[in-house]
Design an enzyme around this catalytic site. Structure first.
Site, PDB file in Angstrom:
ATOM      1  CB  CYS A 136      -0.938   0.010   1.192  1.00 36.17           C
ATOM      2  SG  CYS A 136      -1.915  -1.482   1.269  1.00 36.17           S
TER       3      CYS A 136
ATOM      4  CG  HIS B  89      -3.067   3.309   2.179  1.00 38.88           C
ATOM      5  ND1 HIS B  89      -3.683   2.936   1.007  1.00 38.88           N
ATOM      6  CD2 HIS B  89      -3.090   2.214   2.990  1.00 38.88           C
ATOM      7  CE1 HIS B  89      -4.047   1.662   1.093  1.00 38.88           C
ATOM      8  NE2 HIS B  89      -3.711   1.210   2.287  1.00 38.88           N
TER       9      HIS B  89
ATOM     10  CG  ASN C 190      -6.601  -0.923   1.667  1.00 41.09           C
ATOM     11  OD1 ASN C 190      -5.925  -0.524   0.707  1.00 41.09           O
ATOM     12  ND2 ASN C 190      -6.050  -1.399   2.762  1.00 41.09           N
TER      13      ASN C 190
HETATM   14  N1  ACO Z   1     -18.090  -8.812  10.028  1.00 47.21           N
HETATM   15  C1  ACO Z   1     -18.551  -9.095  11.252  1.00 47.21           C
HETATM   16  N2  ACO Z   1     -17.747  -9.460  12.251  1.00 47.21           N
HETATM   17  C2  ACO Z   1     -16.412  -9.525  11.996  1.00 47.21           C
HETATM   18  C3  ACO Z   1     -15.882  -9.250  10.739  1.00 47.21           C
HETATM   19  C4  ACO Z   1     -16.780  -8.859   9.734  1.00 47.21           C
HETATM   20  N3  ACO Z   1     -16.363  -8.552   8.479  1.00 47.21           N
HETATM   21  N4  ACO Z   1     -14.541  -9.406  10.794  1.00 47.21           N
HETATM   22  C5  ACO Z   1     -14.234  -9.779  12.051  1.00 47.21           C
HETATM   23  N5  ACO Z   1     -15.377  -9.864  12.781  1.00 47.21           N
HETATM   24  C6  ACO Z   1     -15.521 -10.236  14.187  1.00 47.21           C
HETATM   25  C7  ACO Z   1     -14.360 -11.056  14.710  1.00 47.21           C
HETATM   26  O1  ACO Z   1     -14.566 -12.431  14.429  1.00 47.21           O
HETATM   27  C8  ACO Z   1     -14.433 -10.775  16.178  1.00 47.21           C
HETATM   28  O2  ACO Z   1     -15.459 -11.541  16.749  1.00 47.21           O
HETATM   29  P1  ACO Z   1     -15.317 -12.170  18.226  1.00 47.21           P
HETATM   30  O3  ACO Z   1     -15.191 -10.978  19.138  1.00 47.21           O
HETATM   31  O4  ACO Z   1     -16.569 -12.932  18.386  1.00 47.21           O
HETATM   32  O5  ACO Z   1     -14.077 -12.998  18.172  1.00 47.21           O
HETATM   33  C9  ACO Z   1     -14.888  -9.318  16.246  1.00 47.21           C
HETATM   34  O6  ACO Z   1     -15.484  -9.040  14.960  1.00 47.21           O
HETATM   35  C10 ACO Z   1     -13.759  -8.335  16.484  1.00 47.21           C
HETATM   36  O7  ACO Z   1     -12.693  -8.652  15.575  1.00 47.21           O
HETATM   37  P2  ACO Z   1     -11.349  -7.838  15.577  1.00 47.21           P
HETATM   38  O8  ACO Z   1     -10.445  -8.390  14.541  1.00 47.21           O
HETATM   39  O9  ACO Z   1     -10.854  -7.739  16.998  1.00 47.21           O
HETATM   40  O10 ACO Z   1     -11.895  -6.414  15.120  1.00 47.21           O
HETATM   41  P3  ACO Z   1     -11.155  -5.031  15.154  1.00 47.21           P
HETATM   42  O11 ACO Z   1     -11.883  -4.098  16.036  1.00 47.21           O
HETATM   43  O12 ACO Z   1      -9.676  -5.175  15.350  1.00 47.21           O
HETATM   44  O13 ACO Z   1     -11.404  -4.511  13.678  1.00 47.21           O
HETATM   45  C11 ACO Z   1     -10.215  -4.293  11.635  1.00 47.21           C
HETATM   46  C12 ACO Z   1     -10.856  -5.243  12.608  1.00 47.21           C
HETATM   47  C13 ACO Z   1     -11.273  -3.389  11.027  1.00 47.21           C
HETATM   48  C14 ACO Z   1      -9.559  -5.117  10.527  1.00 47.21           C
HETATM   49  C15 ACO Z   1      -9.141  -3.441  12.373  1.00 47.21           C
HETATM   50  O14 ACO Z   1      -8.274  -4.261  13.098  1.00 47.21           O
HETATM   51  C16 ACO Z   1      -8.364  -2.597  11.443  1.00 47.21           C
HETATM   52  O15 ACO Z   1      -8.867  -1.650  10.901  1.00 47.21           O
HETATM   53  N6  ACO Z   1      -7.079  -2.894  11.253  1.00 47.21           N
HETATM   54  C17 ACO Z   1      -6.278  -2.214  10.282  1.00 47.21           C
HETATM   55  C18 ACO Z   1      -6.371  -3.038   9.057  1.00 47.21           C
HETATM   56  C19 ACO Z   1      -5.990  -2.295   7.852  1.00 47.21           C
HETATM   57  O16 ACO Z   1      -6.341  -1.159   7.663  1.00 47.21           O
HETATM   58  N7  ACO Z   1      -5.275  -3.004   6.998  1.00 47.21           N
HETATM   59  C20 ACO Z   1      -4.868  -2.532   5.797  1.00 47.21           C
HETATM   60  C21 ACO Z   1      -3.739  -1.565   5.975  1.00 47.21           C
HETATM   61  S1  ACO Z   1      -2.324  -2.102   5.249  1.00 47.21           S
HETATM   62  C22 ACO Z   1      -2.756  -2.211   3.713  1.00 47.21           C
HETATM   63  O17 ACO Z   1      -3.437  -1.342   3.256  1.00 47.21           O
HETATM   64  C23 ACO Z   1      -2.388  -3.427   2.963  1.00 47.21           C
END
Ligand code: ACO
Length: 309
Positions: A100, A236, A266
């Site tokens: 990215c 980004h 993204n």
């Molecule tokens: N829909 C519904 N529930 C979901 C989903 C979904 N799509 N995905 C995960 N969950 C659930 C999980 O299973 C978990 O359930 P549980 O509590 O029963 O175990 C719960 O939601 C919380 O999951 P987390 O992974 O802890 O959620 P988090 O608050 O961390 O949010 C997210 C996840 C949005 C991916 C966050 O961590 C984030 O934004 N990270 C940055 C990721 C990013 O931007 N990556 C790209 C940047 S680098 C690049 O661009 C290549």
């Protein structure tokens, strides 16, 4: 952008997710997914638009750099395929993979070539078709990404680049991976499956909210420009909560940190040039505006470049 629009509701038909979860955690409402398009077709379209916008002919271009992690083939490279399509017959062509952060690093590379007098007119393209690298059964990743391409022409007359801060930390590369072609030759006993994108979401989140502000402050310090002098921060487009955190940490109002991730998700290396192009076409950028371009992602890689428009 590809034609096909996939909304959060559409995704809820494929995996156990819903619009409320995706919108509140990421800000994403819909994304474009390549159906008939290829990385080279999207990149070529962006390249043609950039050339038209810059009022230049394909044969004026002497270097094409495509930032991508999702080329259509291992060989030939995407830059060569785009060269063929747009008929940029005088260009040297190569791809650059910094996930990215790719577009920002490719822009820095263009600047280096120009400064070394190795190139005069560089076509810098950020393009990714992440949809083919995603496991569509994995709700934790498939809701985040979209496909697309963006491009810019950088010329020796004025590159506009005032400062560069670029970083990598390979030791932390495991938090965001996608094994493209595993070693699977006749000397190997057990065949290996092709892999998809795997991400430790919270680790990537923590990395981004720390390193993006740091790299912005570093490039401003280098260029001796105050943060209040910056007109726009084109970051980004991974997640609205990351951008809001950067806004808070740097005490920069969100009006200066535009977003289009609600419509495109993204798009990896394509996100910065797509947003830059949207802002340019709607007249949101004036000559002499100071703009921070900032990327962060797999590698890990991150960096900020300060440009004057
Ligand atoms: N829909 C519904 N529930 C979901 C989903 C979904 N799509 N995905 C995960 N969950 C659930 C999980 O299973 C978990 O359930 P549980 O509590 O029963 O175990 C719960 O939601 C919380 O999951 P987390 O992974 O802890 O959620 P988090 O608050 O961390 O949010 C997210 C996840 C949005 C991916 C966050 O961590 C984030 O934004 N990270 C940055 C990721 C990013 O931007 N990556 C790209 C940047 S680098 C690049 O661009 C290549």
């Amino acid at each position: 952008m590809p034609q096909s629009v996939i909304t959060n509701d559409d995704l809820s038909q494929i995996v156990d997710t819903n619009d409320e979860w995706i919108s509140s955690r990421t800000g994403i409402k819909e994304r474009r997914i390549a159906r008939e398009e290829t990385l080279a077709s999207l990149g070529s379209e962006a390249a043609k638009n950039a050339l038209e916008n810059a009022n230049m002919k394909p044969e004026d271009i002497d270097l094409i750099i495509v930032a991508t992690m999702s080329g259509d083939h291992s060989l030939p490279n995407a830059a060569g395929e785009i060269q063929k399509e747009i008929k940029a017959v005088n260009a040297v062509c190569f791809d650059l993979n910094a996930a990215c952060t790719g577009f920002v690093f490719a822009l820095n590379t263009a600047q280096a070539y120009i400064k070394a007098e190795l190139a005069k007119n560089v076509l810098v393209i950020g393009a990714d078709v992440v949809s083919k690298q995603i496991d569509w059964n994995d709700r934790s990743t498939c809701v985040l990404f979209g496909d697309g391409a963006g491009a810019a022409v950088v010329t020796a007359d004025t590159t506009g680049i005032m400062g560069i801060a670029a970083y990598s930390d390979g030791a932390k590369g495991d938090v965001l991976t996608c094994k493209l072609r595993p070693i699977n030759n006749s000397l190997r006993k057990d065949p290996v499956d092709v892999d998809y994108i795997k991400m430790e979401g919270q680790e990537v989140f923590k990395f981004a909210v720390k390193k993006v502000p740091e790299s912005i402050l570093a490039v401003l310090e280098q260029a001796k420009v105050g943060i209040e002098e910056v007109d726009l921060f084109v970051l980004h487009q991974a997640n609205s909560r990351i951008l809001q955190s950067v806004s808070k940490r740097l005490q920069v109002p969100m009006e200066k940190i535009p977003m289009n991730l609600d419509r495109f998700g993204n798009t990896s290396a394509a996100s910065v040039p797509i947003l830059l192009d949207e802002l340019n076409r709607k007249g949101a950028i004036k000559p002499k505006d100071k703009i921070i371009l900032s990327g962060f992602g797999g590698g890990l890689t991150w960096g900020s470049t300060l440009i004057e428009w």
